[in-house]
Design an enzyme around this catalytic site. Structure first.
Site, PDB file in Angstrom:
ATOM      1  N   THR A  42       0.816  -1.209   0.000  1.00  0.00           N
ATOM      2  CA  THR A  42       0.000   0.000   0.000  1.00  0.00           C
ATOM      3  C   THR A  42       0.849   1.258   0.000  1.00  0.00           C
ATOM      4  O   THR A  42       0.615   2.188  -0.773  1.00  0.00           O
ATOM      5  CB  THR A  42      -0.938   0.005   1.222  1.00  0.00           C
ATOM      6  OG1 THR A  42      -1.879  -1.059   1.090  1.00  0.00           O
ATOM      7  CG2 THR A  42      -1.700   1.313   1.321  1.00  0.00           C
ATOM      8  N   CYS A  43       1.865   1.324   0.845  1.00  0.00           N
ATOM      9  CA  CYS A  43       2.648   2.552   0.995  1.00  0.00           C
ATOM     10  C   CYS A  43       3.293   2.968  -0.317  1.00  0.00           C
ATOM     11  O   CYS A  43       3.169   4.116  -0.745  1.00  0.00           O
ATOM     12  CB  CYS A  43       3.714   2.374   2.065  1.00  0.00           C
ATOM     13  SG  CYS A  43       4.706   3.858   2.313  1.00  0.00           S
ATOM     14  N   CYS A  48       1.417   6.065   0.958  1.00  0.00           N
ATOM     15  CA  CYS A  48       2.252   7.182   1.411  1.00  0.00           C
ATOM     16  C   CYS A  48       3.071   7.844   0.312  1.00  0.00           C
ATOM     17  O   CYS A  48       3.114   9.076   0.240  1.00  0.00           O
ATOM     18  CB  CYS A  48       3.219   6.729   2.507  1.00  0.00           C
ATOM     19  SG  CYS A  48       2.897   5.149   3.267  1.00  0.00           S
ATOM     20  N   LYS A  51       0.901   9.602  -2.422  1.00  0.00           N
ATOM     21  CA  LYS A  51       0.178  10.675  -1.724  1.00  0.00           C
ATOM     22  C   LYS A  51       1.100  11.848  -1.446  1.00  0.00           C
ATOM     23  O   LYS A  51       0.732  13.005  -1.670  1.00  0.00           O
ATOM     24  CB  LYS A  51      -0.401  10.137  -0.417  1.00  0.00           C
ATOM     25  CG  LYS A  51      -1.081  11.181   0.444  1.00  0.00           C
ATOM     26  CD  LYS A  51      -1.293  10.647   1.844  1.00  0.00           C
ATOM     27  CE  LYS A  51       0.031  10.446   2.557  1.00  0.00           C
ATOM     28  NZ  LYS A  51      -0.116   9.838   3.900  1.00  0.00           N
ATOM     29  N   TYR A 179      -6.575  10.955   8.971  1.00  0.00           N
ATOM     30  CA  TYR A 179      -5.499  11.664   8.284  1.00  0.00           C
ATOM     31  C   TYR A 179      -5.569  11.509   6.776  1.00  0.00           C
ATOM     32  O   TYR A 179      -5.220  12.433   6.031  1.00  0.00           O
ATOM     33  CB  TYR A 179      -4.132  11.229   8.829  1.00  0.00           C
ATOM     34  CG  TYR A 179      -3.725   9.810   8.520  1.00  0.00           C
ATOM     35  CD1 TYR A 179      -2.984   9.527   7.386  1.00  0.00           C
ATOM     36  CD2 TYR A 179      -4.054   8.760   9.361  1.00  0.00           C
ATOM     37  CE1 TYR A 179      -2.585   8.231   7.083  1.00  0.00           C
ATOM     38  CE2 TYR A 179      -3.670   7.467   9.084  1.00  0.00           C
ATOM     39  CZ  TYR A 179      -2.935   7.205   7.942  1.00  0.00           C
ATOM     40  OH  TYR A 179      -2.553   5.919   7.650  1.00  0.00           O
ATOM     41  N   GLU A 183      -5.711  14.790   4.355  1.00  0.00           N
ATOM     42  CA  GLU A 183      -4.623  14.922   3.387  1.00  0.00           C
ATOM     43  C   GLU A 183      -5.164  15.065   1.975  1.00  0.00           C
ATOM     44  O   GLU A 183      -4.719  15.923   1.205  1.00  0.00           O
ATOM     45  CB  GLU A 183      -3.681  13.720   3.495  1.00  0.00           C
ATOM     46  CG  GLU A 183      -2.826  13.744   4.753  1.00  0.00           C
ATOM     47  CD  GLU A 183      -2.049  12.471   4.993  1.00  0.00           C
ATOM     48  OE1 GLU A 183      -1.081  12.520   5.766  1.00  0.00           O
ATOM     49  OE2 GLU A 183      -2.408  11.416   4.413  1.00  0.00           O
ATOM     50  N   ARG A 200     -18.800  12.671  10.223  1.00  0.00           N
ATOM     51  CA  ARG A 200     -20.008  12.406  11.004  1.00  0.00           C
ATOM     52  C   ARG A 200     -19.909  12.858  12.457  1.00  0.00           C
ATOM     53  O   ARG A 200     -20.915  12.982  13.144  1.00  0.00           O
ATOM     54  CB  ARG A 200     -20.338  10.917  10.960  1.00  0.00           C
ATOM     55  CG  ARG A 200     -19.288  10.033  11.609  1.00  0.00           C
ATOM     56  CD  ARG A 200     -19.620   8.569  11.465  1.00  0.00           C
ATOM     57  NE  ARG A 200     -18.618   7.719  12.102  1.00  0.00           N
ATOM     58  CZ  ARG A 200     -18.656   6.393  12.113  1.00  0.00           C
ATOM     59  NH1 ARG A 200     -19.647   5.773  11.510  1.00  0.00           N
ATOM     60  NH2 ARG A 200     -17.713   5.697  12.710  1.00  0.00           N
ATOM     61  N   ALA A 342       3.667  11.784  11.272  1.00  0.00           N
ATOM     62  CA  ALA A 342       3.436  13.000  10.497  1.00  0.00           C
ATOM     63  C   ALA A 342       2.118  12.882   9.760  1.00  0.00           C
ATOM     64  O   ALA A 342       1.767  11.811   9.265  1.00  0.00           O
ATOM     65  CB  ALA A 342       4.572  13.240   9.505  1.00  0.00           C
ATOM     66  N   HIS A 437      18.464  29.265  15.331  1.00  0.00           N
ATOM     67  CA  HIS A 437      17.740  30.497  15.009  1.00  0.00           C
ATOM     68  C   HIS A 437      18.145  31.022  13.633  1.00  0.00           C
ATOM     69  O   HIS A 437      19.322  30.951  13.268  1.00  0.00           O
ATOM     70  CB  HIS A 437      18.055  31.546  16.081  1.00  0.00           C
ATOM     71  CG  HIS A 437      17.334  32.836  15.896  1.00  0.00           C
ATOM     72  ND1 HIS A 437      15.992  32.978  16.166  1.00  0.00           N
ATOM     73  CD2 HIS A 437      17.777  34.048  15.438  1.00  0.00           C
ATOM     74  CE1 HIS A 437      15.625  34.223  15.909  1.00  0.00           C
ATOM     75  NE2 HIS A 437      16.689  34.887  15.467  1.00  0.00           N
ATOM     76  N   GLU A 442      12.765  26.157  16.989  1.00  0.00           N
ATOM     77  CA  GLU A 442      13.431  26.652  18.193  1.00  0.00           C
ATOM     78  C   GLU A 442      12.440  26.905  19.323  1.00  0.00           C
ATOM     79  O   GLU A 442      12.817  26.922  20.499  1.00  0.00           O
ATOM     80  CB  GLU A 442      14.217  27.915  17.896  1.00  0.00           C
ATOM     81  CG  GLU A 442      13.381  29.142  17.561  1.00  0.00           C
ATOM     82  CD  GLU A 442      14.234  30.361  17.242  1.00  0.00           C
ATOM     83  OE1 GLU A 442      14.918  30.849  18.168  1.00  0.00           O
ATOM     84  OE2 GLU A 442      14.222  30.802  16.076  1.00  0.00           O
TER      85      GLU A 442
END
Length: 460
Positions: A42-43, A48, A51, A179, A183, A200, A342, A437, A442
């Site tokens: 599937t991935c 993934c 996608k 998700y 997405e 729903r 993620a 920075h 940060e």
């Protein structure tokens, strides 16, 4: 072992099955893997990877707008769906070839056939019309999209078909609150499709931190996605070349396409597991122990088919742990308690550890640190999109229990943060880490003030 054709027979050549097959073969086992569609699972084939490529494509519409604030003049732009699909297919073909070569290099035999169990040691290969035997069998067939039993459901698509649409619809309704739904809503919206998302429940992304859920809804609506909570479809009808969706409250929505992302079911139907004596759960998942062993001693299962934590890296880790334990003489168990994740929504999110609500259920006293701000890039681009950072901390031990972020590159950030949370880092150790920075990340090491819940006073 000489009494069997193989030491290990793997059903399913997805991420978990391929990893288990390769590692077992490297330990000297005679291994075969059966796959009825394409190697990669599937991935790689329909999840993934394609996608994420579509997510990249959908970002350019915003990027073109943002460029003006930095002095760039972008001319007329035009998006071609067929080009994206064609280039995506070429990349999937490339990855499919890599998976095949890696199996070949490890000495794993690849059988192009659907495989089903006849008993605990016998596998029937439907396309090849023969039976083979194995000392051990590993089930790694993943999961398949769920579609509700409503009138007209044959007109709906799932994420499987979304990657292969002949034409990009002008309007689409995405149904679901997980998700995958958010997405794809972001993908279609970014590609210029008039997008509506139905869920729903009262608020989507159940199971994630409530602050992330609420802020994501706000940001998606800013981008023009029509979010409809407490809403579901009762029936679908095709009329005059468009779809008429009758909602449970009687409203009718007209659209060009409807995509369901309402969960996935373990792909065990018709696999013969029951007749082999394998215990299945309520959703059809293979019930396994901490070593991925089923109720039948020589049959194992990894990945989404076990419905433990349905993520590709988890399946890979489970497959590797199985091979290390059974064929490598090691004692390896997978810890499912801390999993960095993620979500490639728009804006992107990353999360690891406990949500605030989960932490308050398990710990006596919880400190929360959080902030929301416009990222530096957005000051010139003019974008109003906000970045969000949150730390959930056990007040007694100072241990960081959860980190939840939203904003650009959140997936990249949460991978590194996941190391710290997995190792049990404290808030003090976050604080003593020197900030990089100027970055959004940060904020994770400079948050000082505890968040105080607002005091709600009783009415006089």
């Amino acid at each position: 072992m000489a009494d069997y054709d193989y030491d290990l027979f793997v059903i399913g050549a997805g991420s978990g099955g391929v990893r288990a097959a390769r590692i077992a073969a490297n330990y000297g086992a005679k291994v075969a893997v059966a796959e009825e569609y394409r190697v990669g699972g599937t991935c790689v084939i329909r999840g993934c990877v394609p996608k994420k490529l579509f997510v990249y494509a959908s970002h350019f519409s915003d990027d073109f707008e943002d460029a003006a604030g930095f002095g760039w003049t972008v001319g007329d732009t035009k998006f071609d769906w067929k080009t994206l699909v064609s280039n995506k297919d070429k990349e999937i073909d490339r990855l499919n070839g890599i998976y095949i070569r890696n199996l070949d290099k490890a000495g794993v035999e690849i059988l192009d056939s659907r495989a089903t169990l006849k008993d605990a040691h016998t596998v029937h290969l439907e396309r090849l019309g023969k039976d083979v035997t194995a000392e051990r069998i590993l089930v790694a067939v993943g999961a398949t999209p769920f579609l509700p039993d409503i009138p007209g459901i044959e007109h709906a698509i799932t994420s499987n078909e979304a990657f292969h649409l002949e034409e990009l619809p002008k309007r689409i309704v995405v149904v679901g609150g997980g998700y995958i739904a958010v997405e794809f809503a972001g993908i279609f919206n970014g590609l210029g499709v008039e997008t509506m998302q139905l869920y729903r429940g009262a608020l989507f992304m159940r199971g994630f931190d409530d602050d992330l859920r609420e802020l994501l809804a706000e940001e998606m609506e800013k981008k023009g996605i029509d979010l409809r909570m407490n809403s579901d479809i009762a029936s679908i009808e095709k009329k005059d070349g468009e779809l008429h969706l009758t909602l449970c409250d009687g409203d009718v929505i007209k659209t060009d396409a409807v995509m369901y992302a309402t969960g996935r079911n373990p792909n065990t139907k018709g696999l013969g597991l029951e007749q082999a004596g394998v215990k299945l759960g309520m959703a059809g998942e293979v019930v396994v122990d901490e070593y991925s062993k089923s109720s039948v001693g020589n049959i194992y299962a990894v990945g989404d088919v076990t419905d433990r934590a349905n993520l590709t890296p988890v399946a890979i880790r489970e497959g590797h742990a199985f091979a290390d334990t059974v064929y490598g003489g090691k004692d390896v168990k997978v810890d499912h308690s801390i999993i960095p994740t993620a979500i490639f929504s728009q804006p992107e999110m990353g999360t690891v550890g406990l949500t605030e609500a989960q932490a308050r259920e398990r710990f006596d006293e919880v400190d929360v640190y959080k902030t929301a701000f416009r990222a530096l890039k957005n000051t010139l681009s003019g974008s109003e999109e906000r970045t969000f950072m949150k730390l959930v901390v056990d007040a007694k031990s100072d241990k960081v229990l959860g980190v939840h972020i939203m904003g650009p590159a959140s997936g990249e950030v949460i991978q590194a943060v996941g190391i710290a949370v997995t190792l049990g880092a404290t808030k003090a150790q976050f604080d003593m880490t020197i900030a990089v920075h100027p970055t959004a990340a940060e904020e994770l090491v400079t948050l000082k003030e505890k968040w105080q819940a607002p005091v709600i006073k009783a009415a006089d």
